[in-house]
Design an enzyme around this catalytic site. Structure first.
Site, PDB file in Angstrom:
ATOM      1  N   PRO A 173     -17.498  34.690  -7.524  1.00 51.45           N
ATOM      2  CA  PRO A 173     -17.438  35.990  -8.198  1.00 51.45           C
ATOM      3  C   PRO A 173     -17.229  37.145  -7.209  1.00 51.45           C
ATOM      4  O   PRO A 173     -18.018  37.347  -6.299  1.00 51.45           O
ATOM      5  CB  PRO A 173     -18.807  36.105  -8.876  1.00 51.45           C
ATOM      6  N   GLU A 174     -16.127  37.851  -7.411  1.00 46.78           N
ATOM      7  CA  GLU A 174     -15.849  39.074  -6.654  1.00 46.78           C
ATOM      8  C   GLU A 174     -15.809  40.227  -7.666  1.00 46.78           C
ATOM      9  O   GLU A 174     -16.184  40.031  -8.815  1.00 46.78           O
ATOM     10  CB  GLU A 174     -14.502  38.950  -5.923  1.00 46.78           C
ATOM     11  N   ARG A 221     -25.254  26.237  -6.146  1.00 43.91           N
ATOM     12  CA  ARG A 221     -25.568  26.303  -4.718  1.00 43.91           C
ATOM     13  C   ARG A 221     -26.912  26.948  -4.398  1.00 43.91           C
ATOM     14  O   ARG A 221     -27.396  26.864  -3.278  1.00 43.91           O
ATOM     15  CB  ARG A 221     -24.466  27.085  -4.058  1.00 43.91           C
TER      16      ARG A 221
END
Length: 271
Positions: A2-3, A111
């Site tokens: 996600p940016e 993660r």
DNA sequence: CCGACGCCCTGGGAGC
DNA sequence: TGCTCCCAGGGCGTCG
């Protein structure tokens, strides 16, 4: 990962889906990701109402009716999903906010790099946000951008991704913008001409707006707040295309490591 | 100021 | 088929 466009897509979804709802409870199976602690967060927000959801850089901010704020960073694999209470458990769900109207806000993160952080008030938020550079789609003007480039001899891709200089740009959009502007990602930022800087400024705006338009890029993990993939990956020009034909010149896309990050470019087009 | 590197963490791909 | 190994990477900290 996600940016800015992915986080903005989620923010817009959340603004529609959770604002006005009451917080009934919070649970986690990954306590390290809840800061300062699950108990502190539970005490601070249970019984309050969600007032608004904002974004700055890659950080989502959820404002509660008692003035408390939770900021969320999705890092590489984080998701914020709005589900019905009875919906089946999501992959890697770690933080669950029970909401009125039989809804649940779930933070899922394969993660486990992402986090939820409780802030006392607006002042604490501003202290955190002022460390970030300007928003590329809101406040970053061409002269400011040129000044940022001229201030350092670091590789231009590193500069684009440096959150203290420019906020919200990550690996995907940095690669794509540099390709559109035909600039070698390794080029020292201060050695760029005015013309190259202007081309990059325009390319950056273009790819970020396209990213938002297509509701983000879903490589392996990114989903919007309703669990749907974005579409921008279908429009990638260089990202993840190593060994394939350049779409502009029929050269071959190369993958190198720059600042420890996968970097994709066309050695023929990008100088 | 800078670059290099390790750390957090785990799914998934490579190799056998 | 199944086991082991290793890598990716945003942000932060450390070191030289």
């Amino acid at each position: 990962m996600p940016e800015l466009p992915e986080v903005e897509t989620i923010r817009r979804d959340l603004a529609k889906l959770i604002v006005g709802r009451k917080v009934l409870g919070i649970e986690t199976n990954s306590p390290k990701q809840v800061q300062p602690s699950l108990e502190m967060v539970k005490k601070a927000i249970t019984g309050t109402t969600i007032k608004k959801v904002q974004r700055r850089a890659k950080i989502i901010q959820i404002f509660f009716s008692n003035g408390k704020i939770i900021i969320v960073h999705l890092k590489l694999t984080g998701r914020l999903l709005v589900r019905k209470k009875e919906d089946k458990i999501d992959d890697w769900q770690h933080i669950m906010l029970s909401l009125s109207g039989d809804k649940e806000l779930r933070f899922a993160d394969s993660r486990k790099f992402g986090w939820f952080r409780l802030l006392k008030d607006e002042k604490e938020l501003q202290k955190i946000l002022k460390e970030f550079g300007p928003e590329p789609l809101d406040g970053l003007t061409l002269p400011v951008f040129q000044k940022i480039l001229s201030s350092t001899s670091r590789p231009v891709k590193i500069v684009l991704m440096d959150q203290q200089r420019i906020s919200g740009v990550g690996n995907i959009y940095a690669n794509e913008a540099l390709f559109l502007a035909k600039i070698d990602p390794r080029r020292p930022a201060k050695k760029m001409t005015k013309q190259a800087g202007e081309k990059l400024y325009q390319a950056l705006e273009k790819v970020l707006r396209a990213g938002i338009k297509y509701r983000g890029a879903s490589d392996q993990y990114y989903l919007d707040a309703l669990g749907h993939k974005g579409f921008y990956q279908e429009h990638f020009l260089v990202y993840g295309r190593q060994g394939k034909r350049c779409l502009a010149c029929s050269g071959t896309i190369k993958r190198i490591s720059l600042g420890g990050r996968g970097t994709f470019y066309c050695p023929q087009c990008q100088k």
